[in-house]
Motif scaffolding. Structure first.
Motif, PDB file in Angstrom:
ATOM      1  N   SER A 155      49.408  63.262  35.389  1.00 27.94           N
ATOM      2  CA  SER A 155      50.299  64.002  36.282  1.00 27.94           C
ATOM      3  C   SER A 155      51.757  63.977  35.838  1.00 27.94           C
ATOM      4  CB  SER A 155      50.199  63.432  37.696  1.00 27.94           C
ATOM      5  OG  SER A 155      50.662  62.090  37.727  1.00 27.94           O
ATOM      6  N   ARG A 156      52.063  63.217  34.756  1.00 25.97           N
ATOM      7  CA  ARG A 156      53.426  63.098  34.229  1.00 25.97           C
ATOM      8  C   ARG A 156      54.390  62.515  35.273  1.00 25.97           C
ATOM      9  NH1 ARG A 156      50.828  64.610  29.792  1.00 25.97           N
ATOM     10  NH2 ARG A 156      51.053  66.751  29.087  1.00 25.97           N
ATOM     11  N   LYS A 157      53.926  61.523  36.022  1.00 21.19           N
ATOM     12  CA  LYS A 157      54.765  60.908  37.047  1.00 21.19           C
ATOM     13  C   LYS A 157      55.010  59.443  36.709  1.00 21.19           C
ATOM     14  CE  LYS A 157      53.341  63.861  40.918  1.00 21.19           C
ATOM     15  NZ  LYS A 157      52.717  63.895  42.255  1.00 21.19           N
ATOM     16  N   LEU A 158      56.216  58.993  37.026  1.00 18.83           N
ATOM     17  CA  LEU A 158      56.574  57.595  36.846  1.00 18.83           C
ATOM     18  C   LEU A 158      55.900  56.765  37.927  1.00 18.83           C
ATOM     19  CD1 LEU A 158      58.447  55.689  35.133  1.00 18.83           C
ATOM     20  CD2 LEU A 158      60.153  56.010  36.933  1.00 18.83           C
ATOM     21  N   ILE A 159      55.136  55.740  37.524  1.00 22.27           N
ATOM     22  CA  ILE A 159      54.392  54.955  38.517  1.00 22.27           C
ATOM     23  C   ILE A 159      54.890  53.517  38.636  1.00 22.27           C
ATOM     24  CG2 ILE A 159      52.280  56.304  38.373  1.00 22.27           C
ATOM     25  CD1 ILE A 159      51.161  54.301  36.420  1.00 22.27           C
ATOM     26  N   GLY A 160      55.725  53.055  37.713  1.00 19.52           N
ATOM     27  CA  GLY A 160      56.201  51.682  37.821  1.00 19.52           C
ATOM     28  C   GLY A 160      57.223  51.354  36.749  1.00 19.52           C
ATOM     29  N   THR A 161      58.058  50.351  37.043  1.00 14.36           N
ATOM     30  CA  THR A 161      59.037  49.850  36.081  1.00 14.36           C
ATOM     31  C   THR A 161      59.074  48.334  36.168  1.00 14.36           C
ATOM     32  OG1 THR A 161      60.868  49.976  37.655  1.00 14.36           O
ATOM     33  CG2 THR A 161      60.480  51.910  36.276  1.00 14.36           C
ATOM     34  N   CYS A 162      59.482  47.709  35.088  1.00 11.73           N
ATOM     35  CA  CYS A 162      59.684  46.260  35.083  1.00 11.73           C
ATOM     36  C   CYS A 162      60.546  45.913  33.881  1.00 11.73           C
ATOM     37  CB  CYS A 162      58.359  45.504  35.037  1.00 11.73           C
ATOM     38  SG  CYS A 162      57.329  45.869  33.596  1.00 11.73           S
ATOM     39  N   GLU A 163      60.843  44.647  33.732  1.00  4.60           N
ATOM     40  CA  GLU A 163      61.657  44.198  32.609  1.00  4.60           C
ATOM     41  C   GLU A 163      61.050  42.926  32.041  1.00  4.60           C
ATOM     42  OE1 GLU A 163      66.224  42.801  32.205  1.00  4.60           O
ATOM     43  OE2 GLU A 163      65.938  44.870  32.897  1.00  4.60           O
ATOM     44  N   ALA A 164      60.740  42.954  30.728  1.00  8.78           N
ATOM     45  CA  ALA A 164      60.146  41.804  30.050  1.00  8.78           C
ATOM     46  C   ALA A 164      61.034  41.429  28.867  1.00  8.78           C
ATOM     47  CB  ALA A 164      58.731  42.124  29.578  1.00  8.78           C
ATOM     48  N   PRO A 165      62.136  40.729  29.114  1.00 10.45           N
ATOM     49  CA  PRO A 165      63.074  40.411  28.033  1.00 10.45           C
ATOM     50  C   PRO A 165      62.460  39.483  27.000  1.00 10.45           C
ATOM     51  CG  PRO A 165      63.654  39.218  30.042  1.00 10.45           C
ATOM     52  CD  PRO A 165      62.572  40.182  30.409  1.00 10.45           C
ATOM     53  N   ASP A 166      62.930  39.601  25.769  1.00 10.55           N
ATOM     54  CA  ASP A 166      62.520  38.742  24.642  1.00 10.55           C
ATOM     55  C   ASP A 166      61.055  38.902  24.281  1.00 10.55           C
ATOM     56  OD1 ASP A 166      65.103  37.758  24.653  1.00 10.55           O
ATOM     57  OD2 ASP A 166      64.607  36.061  25.939  1.00 10.55           O
ATOM     58  N   SER A 167      60.424  39.997  24.659  1.00 10.59           N
ATOM     59  CA  SER A 167      59.011  40.199  24.310  1.00 10.59           C
ATOM     60  C   SER A 167      58.899  40.584  22.840  1.00 10.59           C
ATOM     61  CB  SER A 167      58.384  41.287  25.178  1.00 10.59           C
ATOM     62  OG  SER A 167      58.366  40.905  26.532  1.00 10.59           O
ATOM     63  N   THR A 168      57.936  39.967  22.141  1.00 15.35           N
ATOM     64  CA  THR A 168      57.703  40.278  20.733  1.00 15.35           C
ATOM     65  C   THR A 168      56.362  40.961  20.507  1.00 15.35           C
ATOM     66  OG1 THR A 168      56.824  38.053  20.393  1.00 15.35           O
ATOM     67  CG2 THR A 168      59.163  38.391  19.927  1.00 15.35           C
ATOM     68  N   LEU A 169      55.491  40.996  21.513  1.00 16.69           N
ATOM     69  CA  LEU A 169      54.234  41.738  21.404  1.00 16.69           C
ATOM     70  C   LEU A 169      53.775  42.177  22.782  1.00 16.69           C
ATOM     71  CD1 LEU A 169      51.615  39.823  22.398  1.00 16.69           C
ATOM     72  CD2 LEU A 169      52.078  38.707  20.232  1.00 16.69           C
ATOM     73  N   LEU A 170      52.922  43.208  22.795  1.00 17.07           N
ATOM     74  CA  LEU A 170      52.380  43.737  24.048  1.00 17.07           C
ATOM     75  C   LEU A 170      50.975  44.252  23.775  1.00 17.07           C
ATOM     76  CD1 LEU A 170      54.197  45.875  26.701  1.00 17.07           C
ATOM     77  CD2 LEU A 170      51.930  46.564  25.918  1.00 17.07           C
ATOM     78  N   HIS A 171      50.023  43.910  24.645  1.00 18.05           N
ATOM     79  CA  HIS A 171      48.644  44.384  24.514  1.00 18.05           C
ATOM     80  C   HIS A 171      48.114  44.787  25.894  1.00 18.05           C
ATOM     81  CE1 HIS A 171      48.402  43.021  20.402  1.00 18.05           C
ATOM     82  NE2 HIS A 171      48.671  41.777  20.749  1.00 18.05           N
ATOM     83  N   TRP A 172      47.423  45.926  25.945  1.00 21.89           N
ATOM     84  CA  TRP A 172      46.721  46.324  27.163  1.00 21.89           C
ATOM     85  C   TRP A 172      45.386  45.595  27.257  1.00 21.89           C
ATOM     86  CZ3 TRP A 172      48.050  49.089  31.359  1.00 21.89           C
ATOM     87  CH2 TRP A 172      49.181  49.922  31.291  1.00 21.89           C
ATOM     88  N   SER A 173      44.961  45.300  28.472  1.00 17.74           N
ATOM     89  CA  SER A 173      43.634  44.726  28.678  1.00 17.74           C
ATOM     90  C   SER A 173      42.575  45.810  28.474  1.00 17.74           C
ATOM     91  CB  SER A 173      43.512  44.129  30.085  1.00 17.74           C
ATOM     92  OG  SER A 173      43.664  45.143  31.068  1.00 17.74           O
ATOM     93  N   PRO A 174      41.347  45.444  28.082  1.00 20.02           N
ATOM     94  CA  PRO A 174      40.311  46.454  27.827  1.00 20.02           C
ATOM     95  C   PRO A 174      39.967  47.316  29.037  1.00 20.02           C
ATOM     96  CG  PRO A 174      39.695  44.340  26.865  1.00 20.02           C
ATOM     97  CD  PRO A 174      40.909  44.095  27.705  1.00 20.02           C
ATOM     98  N   ASP A 175      40.231  46.815  30.266  1.00 18.33           N
ATOM     99  CA  ASP A 175      39.927  47.620  31.450  1.00 18.33           C
ATOM    100  C   ASP A 175      41.041  48.603  31.796  1.00 18.33           C
ATOM    101  OD1 ASP A 175      41.859  45.921  32.376  1.00 18.33           O
ATOM    102  OD2 ASP A 175      40.679  45.072  34.016  1.00 18.33           O
ATOM    103  N   GLY A 176      42.166  48.547  31.063  1.00 17.14           N
ATOM    104  CA  GLY A 176      43.254  49.494  31.263  1.00 17.14           C
ATOM    105  C   GLY A 176      44.082  49.275  32.509  1.00 17.14           C
ATOM    106  N   VAL A 177      43.919  48.139  33.184  1.00 17.71           N
ATOM    107  CA  VAL A 177      44.634  47.879  34.434  1.00 17.71           C
ATOM    108  C   VAL A 177      45.824  46.954  34.208  1.00 17.71           C
ATOM    109  CG1 VAL A 177      44.427  46.888  36.752  1.00 17.71           C
ATOM    110  CG2 VAL A 177      42.553  48.237  35.795  1.00 17.71           C
ATOM    111  N   TYR A 178      45.704  46.001  33.287  1.00 20.25           N
ATOM    112  CA  TYR A 178      46.737  44.995  33.066  1.00 20.25           C
ATOM    113  C   TYR A 178      47.262  45.090  31.631  1.00 20.25           C
ATOM    114  CZ  TYR A 178      44.427  43.076  37.201  1.00 20.25           C
ATOM    115  OH  TYR A 178      43.867  42.917  38.439  1.00 20.25           O
TER     116      TYR A 178
END
Length: 573
Positions: free
Chosen positions: A348-371
């Motif tokens: 739908s091209r809509k913004l659903i959430g924001t947050c801030e994760a300072p000093d992050s060096t990696l990011l991975h989605w969970s296989p269920d696509g929720v987390y």
């Protein structure tokens, strides 16, 4: 989520296995590895096997019971890689020559995962391009040796059945999926001094230059990164130069090109100058996203015709992460940026959430696509190591900080077989979360002592830009709007004075479009924009008449000429 998905963790004290939501506890079935010499770890693509190197031993673990399948001694591997179906495990270690062993020993080893049997040892001296590439069904095995690509079939590695050696190849990639027995090979071919390099696409095993499915030339390409769509029918080539000779960028110069198995090629046109930070295809395969431009960088969605379909706006961002189903798009700013994250509903091209994760060096989605999981790891950052788990709404739900005496090196989710989970439905319901234990940096602007008892002056460095995100609650300040209106009025007055003696519109020629302004600021802006497009079309038509072959997106621009002329005539009524 009915069951917790395991999370593998490698640190200065060894390898451990934890669980994600909702349990957040240690995985009892896996015995933690206590060691300071664990160099690497990896799951197979379907999650059936887990491999890690502990000192000089390679362990292959079956994940259905978390027991060792095999333990191979004398393995000093720095890197591991699985074949697409998880049948084979490959390891690479530095190539060394000594007085005791002047011929050196093979440093690239291939093991059968089911038994741990060493089935082949090869020599690959350089770390770059060490990993052999397989077709999706593991029928074809290929390696880059020098500037040649060799191909073996049905895992008969003693017999090279095909070879590409007619050109100087710097790197290559195999298409990620196969339709029956159809495979494609995309190569980066270095050009001679003063000559362009090429991205050349072959259909296996037709490797003569005249048999190429598609060719894309580019001058500035010391290195090329490949991005295939999930279906293996189209690819993006991100070309890089180490140095920008124009002095425009510290990062060198980049370009983004499109090539498809149907023979189409195109340049991806970006609307802002500057580096290309990140490129990613949607797992659905119908679009891709690019983050580019000098800060504040822009994020744009493109369709498979390389046409811009949606602007996500600008800001401090340099990373793109789709969830495994492609219905959630995460845009973040990491590295030397503050770690701001925005999550979008990709449908739908809509913004659903924001947050801030300072000093992050990696990011991975969970296989269920929720987390999704963010982490601060060493050696990039040696202070504040740990990882966090977030809900797609931007809510922090779990945090595990690391002790200051230990270092965290790597952390990721265990993959699962395809179709294990269904695409998650995006909900607007709030999720309960926690506050981060790490103190947040103050966002208050520093004011020198001499200015602390004076009124605050509202000022934004980027007041002049239109890079605010759609859906953002924050708009331009009143002062910014006032200044923008003044500038527009001033420009309009100057243009009116310049165009007082403007002649009436005459028939439009190929690239000599004359227009008359109306005095309406908004209309005049649109008229000028259309004139620029028509002038560009005129140049393209001139090149076409001279015999130059135009690309797909350039031909599409020419077809829009009549539509632009109609719109121009309506605006000038």
């Amino acid at each position: 989520m009915a069951t917790s998905i395991p999370i593998a963790v490698r640190s200065s004290i060894g390898v451990s296995m934890g669980l994600g939501p909702p349990d957040y506890k240690n995985l009892d079935a896996f015995t933690p590895v206590i060691s300071k010499t664990c160099r690497t770890m990896l799951f197979s693509p379907d999650g059936r096997y887990f491999a890690y190197v502990n000192g000089q031993r390679l362990h292959i673990v079956k994940t259905d019971n978390w027991k060792d399948v095999a333990v191979n001694e004398g393995v000093k591997a720095y890197y591991l890689a699985f074949s697409p179906l998880g049948t084979y495990l490959m390891s690479w270690e530095p190539f060394t020559v000594s007085n005791a062993n002047p011929q050196a020993s093979p440093n690239l080893h291939i093991y059968k995962c089911e038994t741990g049997e060493l089935v082949k040892s090869l020599i690959h001296k350089k770390q770059s391009n060490w990993e052999p590439q397989w077709s999706a069904d593991e029928r074809v095995f290929s390696r880059l040796i020098g500037s040649d690509i060799t191909f073996c079939e049905d895992f008969n590695l003693d017999k090279v059945v095909y070879r590409i050696n007619s050109c100087k190849i710097a790197s290559y990639t195999l298409s990620p999926s196969a339709t029956g027995s159809v495979y494609y090979v995309l190569c980066h071919i270095l050009g001679l001094p003063g000559q362009p390099s090429f991205g050349r696409l072959f259909k296996y095993p037709n490797f003569e230059n005249q048999q190429a499915v598609a060719n894309k030339s580019f001058f500035q390409a010391d290195k090329v990164e490949y991005y295939w769509n999930p279906n293996g029918t189209s690819a993006l080539l991100l070309t890089n130069t180490e140095v920008d000779k124009t002095g425009g960028s510290y990062y060198g110069k980049q370009g983004l090109h499109f090539i498809s198995t149907s023979g189409e090629v195109a340049i991806v046109t970006l609307s802002k100058e500057g580096p290309i930070y990140s490129v990613a295809w949607s797992p659905k395969g119908h679009e891709f996203c690019v983050v580019y431009g000098f800060m504040p960088a822009r994020a744009t969605l493109y369709n498979t015709k390389c046409e811009s379909v949606f602007e996500l706006g600008g800001g401090p961002q340099n990373s793109i992460y789709y969830n495994p189903f492609g219905n959630i798009l995460l845009i973040g700013g990491f590295g030397n940026l503050r770690g701001q994250i925005q999550l979008w509903d990709a449908n739908s091209r809509k913004l659903i959430g924001t947050c801030e994760a300072p000093d992050s060096t990696l990011l991975h989605w969970s296989p269920d696509g929720v987390y999704f999981l963010t982490a601060t790891t060493s050696p990039r950052l040696r202070i504040g190591n740990g990882y966090k788990i977030w809900h797609y709404s931007g809510t922090l739900i779990f945090e595990r900080p690391w002790s200051q005496q230990d270092e965290l090196y790597d952390v990721f989710w265990k993959p699962v077989p395809k179709d294990t989970f269904k695409e998650p439905k995006i909900s607007s319901e709030k999720v309960d979360g926690i506050q981060p234990a790490q103190p947040q940096a103050s966002k208050q602007v520093y004011r020198p002592p001499s200015a602390r008892n004076r009124p605050t002056v509202a000022f934004n460095l980027h007041d002049d830009t239109d890079d605010l995100r759609p859906g953002s609650a924050k708009g331009p300040s009143k002062q910014a709007l006032k200044q923008r209106k003044k500038r527009e009025n001033r420009k309009a007055r100057k243009q009116d004075e310049k165009d007082e003696d403007e002649v009436e519109p005459i028939p439009v020629s190929d690239n000599n479009v004359k227009v008359s302004l109306t005095g309406d600021t908004e209309k005049d802006k649109k008229i000028k924009n259309i004139k620029k497009k028509l002038d560009a079309i005129g140049k393209l038509k001139q090149q076409q008449s001279q015999g130059k072959t135009l690309e797909v997106n350039q031909v599409a621009k020419i077809k829009m000429e009549k539509e632009l002329l109609d719109e121009l005539s309506k605006l000038q009524l």
